[in-house]
Structures are given as structure tokens and as C-alpha cells.
Design an enzyme around this catalytic site. Structure first.
Site, PDB file in Angstrom:
ATOM      1  N   GLY A 155      28.050 114.402  -0.709  1.00 24.98           N
ATOM      2  CA  GLY A 155      29.079 113.486  -1.219  1.00 24.98           C
ATOM      3  C   GLY A 155      30.403 114.206  -1.397  1.00 24.98           C
ATOM      4  N   ARG A 202      25.702 113.514   5.322  1.00 29.80           N
ATOM      5  CA  ARG A 202      24.464 113.922   4.653  1.00 29.80           C
ATOM      6  C   ARG A 202      23.430 114.349   5.701  1.00 29.80           C
ATOM      7  NH1 ARG A 202      24.865 113.212  -0.749  1.00 29.80           N
ATOM      8  NH2 ARG A 202      26.070 111.478  -1.581  1.00 29.80           N
ATOM      9  N   ASP A 252      23.226 120.574  -4.010  1.00 29.14           N
ATOM     10  CA  ASP A 252      21.904 121.158  -3.754  1.00 29.14           C
ATOM     11  C   ASP A 252      21.412 120.941  -2.323  1.00 29.14           C
ATOM     12  OD1 ASP A 252      21.636 118.464  -4.259  1.00 29.14           O
ATOM     13  OD2 ASP A 252      19.848 118.644  -5.508  1.00 29.14           O
ATOM     14  N   THR A 284      29.862 119.185  -6.896  1.00 28.34           N
ATOM     15  CA  THR A 284      29.177 117.904  -7.086  1.00 28.34           C
ATOM     16  C   THR A 284      29.605 117.326  -8.418  1.00 28.34           C
ATOM     17  OG1 THR A 284      27.104 116.759  -7.569  1.00 28.34           O
ATOM     18  CG2 THR A 284      27.040 119.128  -7.851  1.00 28.34           C
ATOM     19  N   ILE A 285      29.905 116.036  -8.402  1.00 32.29           N
ATOM     20  CA  ILE A 285      30.282 115.386  -9.668  1.00 32.29           C
ATOM     21  C   ILE A 285      29.069 115.290 -10.588  1.00 32.29           C
ATOM     22  CG2 ILE A 285      32.149 114.073  -8.566  1.00 32.29           C
ATOM     23  CD1 ILE A 285      30.324 111.548  -8.987  1.00 32.29           C
ATOM     24  N   ASP A 286      27.873 115.573 -10.071  1.00 33.13           N
ATOM     25  CA  ASP A 286      26.658 115.501 -10.909  1.00 33.13           C
ATOM     26  C   ASP A 286      26.519 116.738 -11.800  1.00 33.13           C
ATOM     27  OD1 ASP A 286      26.322 113.311  -9.286  1.00 33.13           O
ATOM     28  OD2 ASP A 286      24.712 114.180  -8.085  1.00 33.13           O
ATOM     29  N   ASP A 307      24.814 119.345 -11.489  1.00 35.82           N
ATOM     30  CA  ASP A 307      23.384 119.562 -11.743  1.00 35.82           C
ATOM     31  C   ASP A 307      22.829 120.829 -11.086  1.00 35.82           C
ATOM     32  OD1 ASP A 307      23.672 118.691  -9.152  1.00 35.82           O
ATOM     33  OD2 ASP A 307      22.083 117.190  -9.229  1.00 35.82           O
ATOM     34  N   ARG A 343      33.925  91.765 -26.888  1.00 35.74           N
ATOM     35  CA  ARG A 343      32.761  91.921 -26.011  1.00 35.74           C
ATOM     36  C   ARG A 343      32.177  93.323 -26.070  1.00 35.74           C
ATOM     37  NH1 ARG A 343      35.710  88.954 -20.939  1.00 35.74           N
ATOM     38  NH2 ARG A 343      34.869  86.879 -21.307  1.00 35.74           N
ATOM     39  N   MET A 401      27.923 107.559 -12.180  1.00 32.22           N
ATOM     40  CA  MET A 401      27.058 108.247 -11.211  1.00 32.22           C
ATOM     41  C   MET A 401      26.388 109.440 -11.903  1.00 32.22           C
ATOM     42  SD  MET A 401      28.924 108.338  -7.543  1.00 32.22           S
ATOM     43  CE  MET A 401      28.778 106.978  -6.389  1.00 32.22           C
ATOM     44  N   GLY A 402      25.840 110.340 -11.105  1.00 31.68           N
ATOM     45  CA  GLY A 402      25.221 111.549 -11.666  1.00 31.68           C
ATOM     46  C   GLY A 402      23.808 111.782 -11.187  1.00 31.68           C
ATOM     47  N   ARG A 403      23.275 110.794 -10.445  1.00 34.31           N
ATOM     48  CA  ARG A 403      21.891 110.870  -9.952  1.00 34.31           C
ATOM     49  C   ARG A 403      20.921 111.104 -11.112  1.00 34.31           C
ATOM     50  NH1 ARG A 403      22.156 113.182  -4.223  1.00 34.31           N
ATOM     51  NH2 ARG A 403      22.196 111.066  -3.442  1.00 34.31           N
ATOM     52  N   GLU A 411      23.568 106.240 -13.947  1.00 31.68           N
ATOM     53  CA  GLU A 411      22.810 105.475 -12.944  1.00 31.68           C
ATOM     54  C   GLU A 411      21.321 105.826 -12.930  1.00 31.68           C
ATOM     55  OE1 GLU A 411      24.481 106.355  -9.078  1.00 31.68           O
ATOM     56  OE2 GLU A 411      23.935 108.471  -9.190  1.00 31.68           O
ATOM     57  N   ARG A 434      29.648  92.404 -20.724  1.00 31.34           N
ATOM     58  CA  ARG A 434      30.000  92.538 -19.303  1.00 31.34           C
ATOM     59  C   ARG A 434      29.625  93.941 -18.837  1.00 31.34           C
ATOM     60  NH1 ARG A 434      30.675  87.797 -19.768  1.00 31.34           N
ATOM     61  NH2 ARG A 434      32.557  86.581 -19.355  1.00 31.34           N
ATOM     62  N   HIS A 481      31.987 104.867  -6.574  1.00 32.63           N
ATOM     63  CA  HIS A 481      32.713 105.917  -5.844  1.00 32.63           C
ATOM     64  C   HIS A 481      34.137 106.138  -6.340  1.00 32.63           C
ATOM     65  CE1 HIS A 481      29.236 105.077  -3.375  1.00 32.63           C
ATOM     66  NE2 HIS A 481      29.394 106.285  -2.879  1.00 32.63           N
ATOM     67  N   ARG A 531      34.481 109.567  -7.399  1.00 29.79           N
ATOM     68  CA  ARG A 531      34.606 110.651  -6.419  1.00 29.79           C
ATOM     69  C   ARG A 531      36.003 110.682  -5.796  1.00 29.79           C
ATOM     70  NH1 ARG A 531      29.106 110.151  -3.671  1.00 29.79           N
ATOM     71  NH2 ARG A 531      30.289 110.111  -1.741  1.00 29.79           N
TER      72      ARG A 531
HETATM   73  O1  F6P Z   1      25.608 113.498  -5.630  1.00 28.19           O
HETATM   74  C1  F6P Z   1      26.833 112.864  -5.782  1.00 28.19           C
HETATM   75  C2  F6P Z   1      26.665 111.366  -5.853  1.00 28.19           C
HETATM   76  O2  F6P Z   1      27.936 110.795  -6.073  1.00 28.19           O
HETATM   77  C3  F6P Z   1      25.658 110.879  -6.894  1.00 28.19           C
HETATM   78  O3  F6P Z   1      26.178 110.871  -8.195  1.00 28.19           O
HETATM   79  C4  F6P Z   1      25.345 109.509  -6.355  1.00 28.19           C
HETATM   80  O4  F6P Z   1      24.082 109.070  -6.772  1.00 28.19           O
HETATM   81  C5  F6P Z   1      25.375 109.720  -4.865  1.00 28.19           C
HETATM   82  O5  F6P Z   1      26.164 110.867  -4.626  1.00 28.19           O
HETATM   83  C6  F6P Z   1      25.939 108.547  -4.100  1.00 28.19           C
HETATM   84  O6  F6P Z   1      25.856 108.847  -2.741  1.00 28.19           O
HETATM   85  P1  F6P Z   1      26.545 108.009  -1.565  1.00 28.19           P
HETATM   86  O7  F6P Z   1      27.990 108.427  -1.508  1.00 28.19           O
HETATM   87  O8  F6P Z   1      25.789 108.436  -0.370  1.00 28.19           O
HETATM   88  O9  F6P Z   1      26.418 106.576  -1.917  1.00 28.19           O
END
Ligand code: F6P
Length: 372
Positions: free
Chosen positions: A13, A91, A123, A145-147, A149, A182, A189-191, A242, A286, A292, A295
Site C-alpha cells: 500500500g 501487491r 511486512d 506502513t500506516i499500520d 505493525d 449524534r 485502517m490498520g489491518r 477496521e 452515523r 484510503h 494514505r
Molecule cells: O497495510 C496498509 C493498508 O492501508 C491497511 O491498513 C489496509 O487494510 C490495506 O492496506 C488496504 O489495502 P488496499 O489498498 O489494497 O485496499
């Protein structure tokens, strides 16, 4: 003077911070004063679209501009101001178990005359780098990676910029949430890692933060929200990663497609939580998925600076012929660790010390004097 050719590619990503790393790797490699000191003339070639570029290169035409691009100081001069990756990404996995083309990648590196490769990725990309390194390729890694991790590094490029998007999004939602009284659920994100949700939630002052490392009870979420209302709040912001899930449930996936690294696309928990809140509390709710947007955008100051440091450090590794390593940030210092160490992952939030399981939020004690 010795001549030496470095390839550079970005995989997985995209995120902010990659282009600054490319720019500074190129500037450091091509620096004329350093070339004299190193007694080596370096040249840098960008590989387009991640591993795909090396998989699809036509070896009879190694300067084919569909897959490679010479990187000059003039070309990369402004790159640190831009988000994403100007080299493109994919990928693609050369070690895909159903179609292993790793030997093609190694041969194509040979046709390009590459002496070393800098792989910028998370990774998956760095996992390929490690396998190539075990297969004898001279490779070094830069973590992004924005995750956030990856173990072994306190920082991965893109994280701070993504977190700023979370903060800006929450700031914007506050006024509309307050006007309408509300609840707003914000899916980040973050997997499987909760860093972006937790630290984004802490930075933006979210009322509840749900992370993958701690399964949550919907009853408790609703109880906390009703407590908030009883104490006079007009609105509440709930951040949900997520990969978070209710106790006894499983991660929410968008569809059943699996990529070449075996990942499913996560998403949908935000809407689930929003519905359950509205049903359980009667408060209008809501949900929004930041997706994205996290990102995108220009790199924040921190990602420009860390990109610069990581790019320069990666070239230092190449110059020192210290291959099979990834540059890292540890205890305030730029350093390098074996790729293996960065892949003993994932690096997740430690619920014991970094999360308040009663409030579903960040800790209210930093020095460990209280449990919460
Ligand atoms: O690993 C980075 C990430 O943005 C995750 O946080 C997210 O789950 C995934 O990539 C989304 O991937 P794609 O851009 O393939 O939808």
C-alpha cells in the site's frame, strides 16, 4: 573509481513518506563529495510498480521505461513534497506459492546490472526482500506502513500523516455531530493492528476507541455512551479500527478475495457498530469510513524528515555492504536491524500497558500508578 548500481522499489500500500525516502536515497547515493570519499560512483535506477517491475521486465530490453527509470537528482528534487509513490506500487508477490517467479526477479536484476536493491515496504514487501536476501541478493529495506505493525522499529513511514488525517476528520465531524447531538463512528485502517485507531483516537480526543487487540462488548460501548449523555455530552466520537471485532465475533471483511500475500480486505465494522449503537441507545448515530484518505495527501513534516533519514540510512547500509538489513527508528535513534527481526511480527498494541479496557480508550495513567 568503482561503479555501483542501486535499484529502488516500493511495494504494498502506498502512503506519505515514501517519496521523501526515495529522494534522499538518490541524493545521498549521487552526492559527488561523498562519491570521492567512498571512491565509488553510485547510480540509482527506480523500478516501477514494486516487484511487478522486476517480474515483468523484458531482459532483452533492460532500459525499458515501462518498468525502470533512471533516478537523477534533478528528477527527484521536489519528490519530498508529494504523497504516494512516484515509482508506483503493487501487491505482486514473486514468491506467490501458486506461481513462484523469484528466479525471474533475480535474473532480471542481473540484466539490469543491479549490485544492490533498496526495497521500501511493509511486512509483505520486506518479506520478499528477506527471501531474496537468503537467495543471495544484496538487499536492504526501508519500513513504511500506516499500520505501524513492524516489530523492531518505533516508526514506519506514513503513520504520522495518516494519523493527521484521522485527527482532521474527527475535528470536522465534531461540529456536525454536536449540532445534531449524534454519535459518530469513524472506521480507520490498520489491518490487525490498533495503532492508527488508538493513537489517532488519543490525538483527536475520541470518546471511545475500539482496537483489534481487545475484543469489545457492544453492551459496554452503549453503557459508556449513555454515561456520556448523562454527564451532559451533546455528541460522542467512537473510533473503530477496521480489524476490531465484538467478543465472540470475527473480523469484518469486504469480500472473500485474497491477495497474493494471503490478505483479505477488511471493512464494515464501523457501520455494524453504528447500527448497534443506535439500536441499543436510541441515539441517532452515523458512521464514516476514512479508508484510503488516510494514505493520501502530502507527507507531514515528520514523514518528510523520517523519509529523509531512512533514505540516507538505506544508502549507508549499501555503502557499508551491510545487506539483509532494514533501517529502523529505535529509542530516538536511526539504526538498522536484520530483516528477520522486522518480520517477527506483527507488532501490536500491548493491551496490558497501552489500553484502558474499562473505558475502551487510551490510558489515564502514564507512569503506571493506576491501572486505568
Ligand atoms: O497495510 C496498509 C493498508 O492501508 C491497511 O491498513 C489496509 O487494510 C490495506 O492496506 C488496504 O489495502 P488496499 O489498498 O489494497 O485496499
Amino acid at each position: 573509481m568503482e561503479r555501483y548500481r542501486i535499484g529502488i522499489l516500493t511495494g504494498g500500500g502506498d502512503c506519505a513518506g515514501i517519496n521523501p525516502a526515495i529522494k534522499w536515497a538518490v541524493k545521498s547515493a549521487l552526492d559527488t563529495r561523498l562519491a570521492a570519499e567512498r571512491d565509488t560512483q553510485y547510480e540509482v535506477v527506480g523500478i516501477k510498480n514494486g516487484w511487478e517491475g522486476l517480474m515483468n521486465l523484458d531482459p532483452s530490453n533492460p532500459s525499458d521505461t515501462d518498468h525502470v527509470i533512471p533516478l537523477t537528482e534533478e528528477l527527484v528534487r521536489t519528490w519530498d513534497r508529494y504523497g504516494g509513490t512516484n515509482l508506483g506500487t503493487s501487491r505482486a508477490n514473486p514468491y506467490n506459492p501458486t506461481h513462484d517467479v523469484s528466479q525471474t526477479v533475480i535474473q532480471n536484476m542481473g540484466s539490469l546490472g543491479l549490485d544492490a536493491l533498496i526495497a521500501i515496504g511493509g511486512d509483505d514487501t520486506l518479506g520478499v526482500a528477506l527471501r531474496l536476501s537468503r537467495d543471495g541478493v544484496h538487499v536492504v529495506g526501508i519500513p513504511k506502513t500506516i499500520d505501524k505493525d513492524l516489530p523492531g522499529t518505533d516508526y514506519t513511514l506514513g503513520f504520522e500523516t495518516a494519523m493527521n488525517v484521522v485527527v482532521e476528520g474527527v475535528d470536522r465531524l465534531r461540529t456536525t455531530a454536536g449540532s445534531h447531538r449524534r454519535v459518530f463512528v469513524v472506521e480507520t485502517m490498520g489491518r490487525h493492528a490498533g495503532w492508527l485507531a488508538l493513537e489517532g483516537g488519543e490525538s483527536s480526543g475520541a470518546y471511545i476507541i475500539l482496537i483489534p487487540e481487545c475484543d469489545f462488548s457492544m453492551e459496554r460501548v452503549n453503557e459508556l455512551l449513555l454515561d456520556g449523555r448523562r454527564s451532559g455530552a451533546r455528541y460522542e466520537i467512537v473510533i473503530v479500527a477496521e480489524g476490531a471485532k465484538p467478543s465472540g465475533g470475527s473480523e469484518f471483511v469486504r469480500d472473500n478475495r485474497i491477495d497474493s500475500f494471503g490478505h483479505m480486505s477488511l471493512g464494515g465494522i464501523g457501520e455494524f457498530v453504528a447500527r448497534a449503537i443506535q439500536q441499543g441507545t436510541g441515539v441517532e448515530t452515523r458512521s464514516i469510513v476514512l479508508s484510503h484518505l488516510q494514505r493520501g495527501g502530502v507527507p507531514c513534516a515528520y514523514d518528510r524528515r523520517m523519509g529523509r533519514y531512512f533514505g540516507i540510512a538505506a544508502v549507508d547500509l549499501v555503502v557499508g555492504k551491510d545487506f539483509g538489513k532494514m533501517v529502523a527508528f529505535r529509542n530516538g535513534q536511526v539504526t538498522a536491524i536484520p530483516l528477520e527481526e522486522a518480520l517477527r511480527g506483527p507488532h501490536l498494541v500491548d493491551v496490558e500497558t497501552q489500553y484502558d479496557t474499562a473505558r475502551y480508550n487510551g490510558r489515564r495513567s502514564m507512569l503506571g500508578v493506576h491501572s486505568g
